[in-house]
Write a protein that holds these residues in place. Structure first.
Motif, PDB file in Angstrom:
ATOM      1  N   ALA A 125     -13.325   4.588  18.071  1.00 29.94           N
ATOM      2  CA  ALA A 125     -14.387   3.655  18.475  1.00 29.94           C
ATOM      3  C   ALA A 125     -14.797   3.899  19.920  1.00 29.94           C
ATOM      4  CB  ALA A 125     -13.909   2.220  18.292  1.00 29.94           C
ATOM      5  N   SER A 130     -19.259   6.477  14.341  1.00 33.57           N
ATOM      6  CA  SER A 130     -19.400   5.417  13.346  1.00 33.57           C
ATOM      7  C   SER A 130     -19.054   5.882  11.933  1.00 33.57           C
ATOM      8  CB  SER A 130     -20.833   4.873  13.346  1.00 33.57           C
ATOM      9  OG  SER A 130     -21.759   5.906  13.050  1.00 33.57           O
ATOM     10  N   ILE A 155     -16.116   1.347  11.702  1.00 32.48           N
ATOM     11  CA  ILE A 155     -16.218   2.783  11.447  1.00 32.48           C
ATOM     12  C   ILE A 155     -16.035   3.059   9.956  1.00 32.48           C
ATOM     13  CG2 ILE A 155     -15.216   5.049  11.948  1.00 32.48           C
ATOM     14  CD1 ILE A 155     -14.188   3.790  14.598  1.00 32.48           C
TER      15      ILE A 155
END
Length: 250
Positions: A125, A130, A155
């Motif tokens: 992160a 993502s 994610i």
């Protein structure tokens, strides 16, 4: 922290406990990286105080295949208790897959554990990804413990097809855990990695401590998050916690 204050800092860093042997090639990497990270911070010939419990991996493989989480947790917890009796201030397990049972392990021990899944999700992160491709043991790819950690960070996780997952598991047990890796195995791992990238993965998470032996960023032309690298840095940061706290209080 280097230089004249190195000796003082070395006395205050926590004693590291490692549960290794899962497998022995990756444990060697853990030991090497932790020592190098600590020496880079303290300088001279300083090295960390480490207590190692090296387990027989074969029973663990069988328990994992049988989905016997209680046996896995009991073995790891017993090792953690021995580490605690040997003077370890905290511990880490040099294996991704057994972290599926991190909660069961935690129920059996009071010694703090540095969790590889949490550290990896937070690092991913932090780097702004993502959607990632997850390469690991079949257990790590198919069970929810890694996906849940990543989902908590927003994610998305992609995994290889079933046949590739089966191949990876067999190769980890047969070749990667012994360090005797064929060219054909290396080539197929690279193809699996490229398939994930072609499917939209922005980076690859190497969620098995042996996979960095066969997948490297320069080989696949994409960012790679090595969980061993993330975990060893998190272990060292935890060990230096009292030193950092002391520095902040000055």
């Amino acid at each position: 922290m280097r230089g004249e204050h190195g000796e003082e800092a070395a006395e205050r860093i926590l004693r590291i406990g490692l549960v290794g042997g899962l497998s022995f090639p990756s444990t060697i990497t853990y030991y090497d990286r932790i020592n190098r990270l600590v020496n880079a911070r303290l300088g001279k010939a300083h090295s960390p105080r480490i207590v190692l419990e090296s387990l027989d991996f074969q029973p663990m493989v069988e328990w994992l295949a049988a989905r016997d989480g209680r046996a896995v947790a009991a073995e790891i917890a017993a090792a953690a208790l021995r580490l605690e009796r040997s003077g370890a201030d905290f511990f880490a397990v040099c294996c991704n897959t057994v972290h599926e049972y991190a909660d069961l392990i935690g129920e059996r021990v009071s010694l703090p554990m540095v969790d590889i899944c949490r550290a990896t999700a937070e690092e991913t992160a932090h780097r702004g990804f993502s959607r990632v491709g997850l390469l690991g043991s079949a257990f790590s790819m198919e069970q929810a413990f890694y996906r849940d950690r990543f989902a908590a960070q927003g994610i998305e996780v992609m995994v290889p097809e079933a046949a590739d997952r089966a191949f990876m598991q067999e190769s980890i047990e047969r070749e990667l855990c012994t360090g005797d890796i064929s060219r054909a195995t290396r080539d197929r791992f690279a193809r699996i990695a490229r398939d994930l990238l072609g499917g939209g993965a922005e980076a690859l998470v190497l969620a098995c401590t042996e996979i960095p032996l066969v997948v490297r960023a320069q080989d696949v032309g994409a960012p790679v998050i090595d969980t061993v690298d993330v975990h060893t840095r998190a272990i060292v940061e935890y060990a230096f916690g009292p030193v950092a706290a002391a520095a902040r209080s000055v």
